[in-house]
Each structure stands twice: as structure tokens, then as C-alpha cells.
Design an enzyme around this catalytic site. Sequence first.
Site, PDB file in Angstrom:
ATOM      1  CB  CYS A   1       0.723  14.384 -12.678  1.00  0.00           C
ATOM      2  SG  CYS A   1       1.362  12.686 -12.647  1.00  0.00           S
TER       3      CYS A   1
ATOM      4  CG  HIS B   1      -1.319   4.110 -11.820  1.00  0.00           C
ATOM      5  ND1 HIS B   1      -0.090   3.748 -11.318  1.00  0.00           N
ATOM      6  CD2 HIS B   1      -1.103   5.228 -12.564  1.00  0.00           C
ATOM      7  CE1 HIS B   1       0.819   4.618 -11.723  1.00  0.00           C
ATOM      8  NE2 HIS B   1       0.246   5.511 -12.501  1.00  0.00           N
TER       9      HIS B   1
ATOM     10  CE  LYS C   1       0.702  12.832 -17.152  1.00  0.00           C
ATOM     11  NZ  LYS C   1       1.000  11.891 -16.063  1.00  0.00           N
TER      12      LYS C   1
ATOM     13  CG  ASP D   1      -2.460  12.630 -15.275  1.00  0.00           C
ATOM     14  OD1 ASP D   1      -2.396  13.036 -16.447  1.00  0.00           O
ATOM     15  OD2 ASP D   1      -1.484  12.150 -14.672  1.00  0.00           O
TER      16      ASP D   1
ATOM     17  CG  HIS E   1       1.462   3.934 -16.795  1.00  0.00           C
ATOM     18  ND1 HIS E   1       2.550   4.698 -17.124  1.00  0.00           N
ATOM     19  CD2 HIS E   1       0.945   4.485 -15.667  1.00  0.00           C
ATOM     20  CE1 HIS E   1       2.683   5.670 -16.222  1.00  0.00           C
ATOM     21  NE2 HIS E   1       1.722   5.570 -15.338  1.00  0.00           N
TER      22      HIS E   1
HETATM   23 ZN   LIG Z   1       1.331   6.847 -13.704  1.00  0.00          ZN
END
Ligand SMILES: [Zn+2]
Length: 209
Positions: free
Chosen positions: A153, A83, A108, A8, A50
Amino acid sequence: MKCLLLVDIQNGFCSGGNLAVPNGEDVVPVANRLIAEGGYDLVVASQDWHPADHGSFASQHPGSHPFEMGTLGGKAQMLWPDHCVQGTRDADFHPGLDVAAIGYVQRKGENRAVDSYSAFRDNDQAALTGLSDYLLERRVDVLDVCGLATDYCVKASALDAKAMMPGVTVRFIADASRGIDPAGVEAAIAEMSAAGVRIVTSADVTGAN
Ligand SMILES: [Zn+2]
């Protein structure tokens, strides 16, 4: 086969991002050095991705505020600011990251009904992303994990790597990672270490020491 997993490293988790991790962008030059000098056969990256109405967003829970605990799918869930919404600059990899070196991107967090801290499976552990099969098919036996954020994460990814790929040596590269909460980072490192994840520095990996 030796693999580097970059977790990430996106605008959203760096300064100016919607869920900025303190000094998150500091991992970028370290990650680039690891890519260049770490002797990796394969570099993969996860990308928080997302839908705009993702259930981890406080905005989807009337009366709630970011960084409060709420529930999602009947389970406790930290509520986040909106986010890394698909297709926005916030979700892009940091522009300084050597993305040309990344051989595979694991997205993801696409299912609005469950959050996915780990690059390997959803938080309820029901749905796998496919990354473990990808790595095992390529006979990865050493997996180095780093990125953002250590206490969420990165930790979840390292723990799942250890649990889901028992024969693989998993290492957490501390100076190539940053966390949200200092106490949370300390606890995350203790938890990873207790699970058999080796705690190393980028200098250990590149042999710079
Ligand atoms: Zn997230």
C-alpha cells in the site's frame, strides 16, 4: 503546502493483527515524531476498510489459502487473510498513533469486487478515492508518504501520488515504513525511485541530521 500521508497504520497490520507486518508497530513512534517535528501543514491518513466479504480475502475463494495468488475481477490478486473489516478493532488505527493530528482520513477497499492498495485509487485504476483532488485543492506541493506495508500500500500510494499529481514532490520515508517481504521492499524502493519518488529518512525530514 507540505503534507504527510500515513498509510494504513492500523492494528491489523501490527503485531497481533490479522495481517501483521513484521515489526509494523515500530512505525508508530517515528510517525508521531514526524507529526510533531516534521513541519507539516497537513497530516492525512489512509485506512483499509473492508466489508466482511471482501474479494481479496482467501476466505471468499473456496479451496484457497491466504498468501496464495488468486483472481479478483479477472485479474491476478494476492489472497489475504480476513483483515481490517469495517468497525472491528483490526481496522482501528494503532492506539499509540497521534490520531488527533490527522486532518483527513481516506478510507479504501470498501468495494468488495476490487482491492485498493493505493490511497488514491482502486487497483484496477478505475475508481478514484478522491484523495488527489483533496490534496490538490489544498495546494499540497510536497507529499511525504510512509506507513504499512512498504511493498504494497505504501508503494502503490507513492507511485499513484507521483502519477496523478505531476507537480507534487513525493518522498518515501523509509524508517517510518515497514514491509511484508524484504525482497519486496527492496524492489519497491527501486520502483519508487525509478518513478521519481525521493527516498528519505525521518531525520532528513526533521533536520535531525
Ligand atoms: Zn486490505
